[in-house]
Design a protein around this motif. Sequence first.
Motif, PDB file in Angstrom:
ATOM      1  N   CYS A 163       0.824  -1.210   0.000  1.00  0.00           N
ATOM      2  CA  CYS A 163       0.000   0.000   0.000  1.00  0.00           C
ATOM      3  C   CYS A 163       0.858   1.260   0.000  1.00  0.00           C
ATOM      4  N   TYR A 165       0.721   4.730   1.766  1.00  0.00           N
ATOM      5  CA  TYR A 165       0.084   5.262   2.968  1.00  0.00           C
ATOM      6  C   TYR A 165       0.350   6.753   3.121  1.00  0.00           C
ATOM      7  N   VAL A 177      -4.461   4.251   4.183  1.00  0.00           N
ATOM      8  CA  VAL A 177      -4.189   3.695   2.863  1.00  0.00           C
ATOM      9  C   VAL A 177      -4.723   4.659   1.808  1.00  0.00           C
ATOM     10  N   GLU A 180      -3.922   0.812  -2.810  1.00  0.00           N
ATOM     11  CA  GLU A 180      -3.564  -0.562  -2.502  1.00  0.00           C
ATOM     12  C   GLU A 180      -3.283  -1.284  -3.815  1.00  0.00           C
ATOM     13  N   GLU A 188      -5.536  -1.849  -8.386  1.00  0.00           N
ATOM     14  CA  GLU A 188      -5.964  -1.247  -7.128  1.00  0.00           C
ATOM     15  C   GLU A 188      -7.231  -1.918  -6.664  1.00  0.00           C
TER      16      GLU A 188
END
Length: 189
Positions: A163, A165, A177, A180, A188
């Motif tokens: 991820c 972040y 997040v 991802e 994603e």
Amino acid sequence: MTTNHYFIGVPLQKERQDEFADLQEILREEMKYKNWTHPEDFHITLKFLGACTTEQLEAIKKELLKKSWPDPFELQLGPADAFGKKDQPRVFHVSVEAASPLVSIKRDIEQLCEQVGFERENRTYKPHVTLAKKWISGISPLSAKKVHDHFLKCYSMEVDRFCLYQIHPQQSPKYEVVCEVNLDNGGET
């Protein structure tokens, strides 16, 4: 003006979060730290980005999502370890195996980030999961003659994603997040 900071990392599965939170409770009986990682924030860092422009952030997300990544893989975590003095470690963590797929992903992320304008990290990559940092007092259970079995334990974990972040320093948990990336399809979620 507040500048947002970001990093890329592998999240831990709920089961590992719970186990490592248990390790923290045992550790708290022996030591005091300024910062204890919230269990939902446990992760394996791949690349710290720091402050990002909107353009850099969008470019990184685009590159991460279009790249073909390795298939999911198993990773070994443990035993517990520390950075700094053995009896008064500045960072107490769970070590992570520097497995080929993890190192490959780290290398590719470094390359992508460098293309977007970030400096390449030149230090040796030492993957780990931070439990606590900024030692205040106490003696590490790792320096005892008989180390508690919980700190010697190793764990297995499937890595199926990583991820991007955003860091919210004043919140707990502090990592949000932003993007991802699934390893099986590069897309994603």
